[in-house]
Each structure stands twice: as structure tokens, then as C-alpha cells.
Motif scaffolding. Sequence first.
Motif, short mmCIF file in Angstrom:
data_model
loop_
_atom_site.label_atom_id
_atom_site.label_comp_id
_atom_site.label_asym_id
_atom_site.label_seq_id
_atom_site.Cartn_x
_atom_site.Cartn_y
_atom_site.Cartn_z
N ARG A 39 0.85 -1.30 0.16
CA ARG A 39 -0.06 0.21 0.23
C ARG A 39 0.95 1.12 0.01
NH1 ARG A 39 -3.49 -1.85 3.93
NH2 ARG A 39 -2.78 -0.60 5.79
N LEU A 40 1.85 1.08 0.79
CA LEU A 40 2.70 2.31 0.72
C LEU A 40 3.52 2.54 -0.42
CD1 LEU A 40 4.35 1.72 4.25
CD2 LEU A 40 2.52 3.70 3.84
N LEU A 41 3.80 1.42 -1.18
CA LEU A 41 4.61 1.46 -2.57
C LEU A 41 3.62 2.08 -3.61
CD1 LEU A 41 7.03 -1.39 -2.05
CD2 LEU A 41 7.75 0.93 -2.33
N GLU A 42 2.48 1.65 -3.46
CA GLU A 42 1.33 2.15 -4.30
C GLU A 42 1.22 3.72 -4.01
OE1 GLU A 42 0.13 0.74 -6.82
OE2 GLU A 42 0.28 -1.48 -6.43
N ALA A 43 1.39 4.05 -2.86
CA ALA A 43 1.09 5.55 -2.66
C ALA A 43 2.42 6.27 -3.27
CB ALA A 43 1.11 5.75 -1.12
N ALA A 44 3.41 5.85 -3.22
CA ALA A 44 4.60 6.40 -3.85
C ALA A 44 4.46 6.39 -5.26
CB ALA A 44 5.87 5.53 -3.27
N HIS A 45 3.90 5.28 -5.91
CA HIS A 45 3.89 5.10 -7.43
C HIS A 45 2.62 6.25 -7.77
CE1 HIS A 45 4.36 3.06 -10.96
NE2 HIS A 45 3.06 2.56 -11.10
N PRO A 55 10.29 8.07 -13.02
CA PRO A 55 11.81 7.83 -12.82
C PRO A 55 12.13 6.87 -11.53
CG PRO A 55 11.52 9.90 -12.09
CD PRO A 55 10.33 9.48 -12.45
N TRP A 56 11.22 6.61 -10.62
CA TRP A 56 11.37 5.99 -9.57
C TRP A 56 11.72 4.37 -9.84
CZ3 TRP A 56 7.16 9.36 -9.70
CH2 TRP A 56 6.14 8.79 -10.26
N ARG A 57 12.61 3.85 -8.80
CA ARG A 57 12.81 2.61 -8.82
C ARG A 57 13.00 2.21 -7.38
NH1 ARG A 57 11.24 3.66 -13.17
NH2 ARG A 57 11.96 2.89 -15.29
N PHE A 58 12.42 1.37 -6.84
CA PHE A 58 12.55 0.90 -5.58
C PHE A 58 13.29 -0.46 -5.43
CE2 PHE A 58 9.22 4.18 -5.42
CZ PHE A 58 9.70 4.74 -4.39
N ILE A 59 14.22 -0.70 -4.63
CA ILE A 59 14.84 -1.72 -4.03
C ILE A 59 14.61 -2.34 -2.74
CG2 ILE A 59 16.86 -3.29 -4.31
CD1 ILE A 59 17.95 -1.28 -6.44
N ARG A 60 13.90 -3.46 -2.53
CA ARG A 60 13.46 -3.85 -1.13
C ARG A 60 14.84 -4.68 -0.91
NH1 ARG A 60 10.06 -8.40 1.08
NH2 ARG A 60 10.17 -7.91 3.44
N ILE A 137 9.07 9.74 -3.01
CA ILE A 137 9.33 9.41 -1.43
C ILE A 137 8.59 10.21 -0.70
CG2 ILE A 137 11.32 9.77 0.14
CD1 ILE A 137 12.94 9.35 -2.22
N GLN A 138 8.19 11.51 -0.97
CA GLN A 138 7.33 12.11 0.11
C GLN A 138 5.89 11.70 0.34
OE1 GLN A 138 7.70 14.17 2.14
NE2 GLN A 138 6.34 15.87 2.33
N ASN A 139 5.52 11.05 -0.83
CA ASN A 139 4.13 9.95 -0.73
C ASN A 139 4.22 9.13 -0.01
OD1 ASN A 139 2.62 11.61 -2.77
ND2 ASN A 139 2.19 10.11 -4.18
N LEU A 140 5.34 8.40 0.07
CA LEU A 140 5.59 7.29 0.93
C LEU A 140 5.86 7.66 2.19
CD1 LEU A 140 6.45 4.13 1.15
CD2 LEU A 140 8.73 5.01 0.33
#
Length: 216
Positions: A39-45, A55-60, A137-140
Amino acid sequence: MTDNAFPEADRAAVYRAIAERRDMRHFSGGTVAPALLRRLLEAAHCAPSVGLMQPWRFIRISDRALRGRIQQLVEEERVRTAEALGERSSEFMKLKVEGINDCAEVLVAALSDDRERHVFGRRTLPEMDLASLSCAIQNLWLAARAEGLGLGWVSLFEPQALADLLGLPAGAKPLAVLCLGPVEAFYPAPMLVLEGWAQARPLSELLFENQWGVSQ
Ligand SMILES: Cc1cc2nc3c(=O)[nH]c(=O)nc-3n(C[C@H](O)[C@H](O)[C@H](O)COP(=O)(O)O)c2cc1C
């Protein structure tokens, strides 16, 4: 307010998340449930991006040893930053600047490779890719605060070293190590203010009318 405004309680919640978001460096371990992380990553997206380039890519980072190596990179840069700070060096070294080992989740946020083909909105301002990632990132950050989770943005690292560690393609660039997870309590004010490192300036000093430096 217009007819399109959210109901009162919803508006208050938005402003509350904005006001009570903090950069967190103290975490209480625990976990973040997969559905919540999603959910948090969807918010970021959902973030805006220049020309919709996303341009964002997230690596867990789920590998504990890898997390340790990231923390080591940050520690190396923390020492170099202290050296660069000169007379505030020892004061800086007393600050807590990351919670990588204690947080529930570590995410690395990076700019994608192949960004040159995105010209819309970036011809004169190529750094709008960075601005777009920052919006994500701010959304997250805000969504995490609403969920009761702390997030800390760590930018103390050598980007190429982190890129090499995580196998980023040429042209991609890591911009943030994000520490996410449960916290005992949110700081009541920015930690750098509480620690006496910096003072926040009021909006009135940063708001001009028509000409730079001219107050309303
Ligand atoms: C782009 C960016 C990079 C940051 N990097 C770091 C960092 O490496 N270490 C750290 O402790 N805080 C870092 N911060 C957090 C800031 O210190 C913090 O946002 C600021 O002091 C205001 O506090 P607040 O976020 O709680 O309002 C960063 C914040 C931003 C926006």
C-alpha cells in the motif's frame, strides 16, 4: 474551499500527516506486513512525475547481510562528512543520522537508467527527474506516517558504491536509503532542531512577492 474539497475530517487528516511527518532515525524493530508495504509503495507510485516519466525504482533490501553492507557504506560517508564539516565535526558525529540496522524495512530509491530520452519538462531542467522521485518518496513518507510507521531518508553514501552493490545499470542512480518501520514515538519536532544542530526558519522568511527578497 470548493465543492470538490474533501470532508472536514479528511482534510484535517491530510494536514495532520503533513505536520506530524518526521524524519525518523530511531526504530523499534518489528515488521511491516506485506500488504501494508505494498500500500505504501502504491502511494509512492501515485506521485506526479515530469512528462509522466515515472523515474522511481525501489529496491527492497531483504538480505540482512546486504543491509549490513549498506550500513557500512553509510558509516564510511558519515565519517567523511564529519571531516568535511571542519569545526562542527565532533558535534556532527554525535548525531544519529540513520536507523538502518534497527528499522523493519530498508528500501533503496533510485533514479532509473535511460532518462535522457525523457525531454518533456527536462530540456532546461534535467533535475526534474530527481524532483519526481522526491515526490514519490514524500508520498511514501506521508502515507507511512498516517499508518503509524516512521521513515528516515538517508543520503549519506557514495552513489556509485551503492549502485555497484545493488547491481544498478549504467545511468541509474541511487538517491535514498529509506528506513521504514514501527517507532516508539515520533519526534515532536525535527530531530536536528531537538539536538540543537539547526533551526527551522518560518515561512514568512521564505515567502516573497513579485521580487526575490520582497516580503508581502
Ligand atoms: C533529500 C533529503 C535527504 C536527507 N538525508 C538525511 C540523512 O542522510 N540523514 C539524516 O539523518 N537525515 C536526512 N534527511 C532528513 C532531514 O534532516 C530532515 O528532513 C530535516 O532535518 C527536517 O526534519 P523532519 O523531516 O523531521 O521535518 C534528509 C532529508 C531529505 C529531504
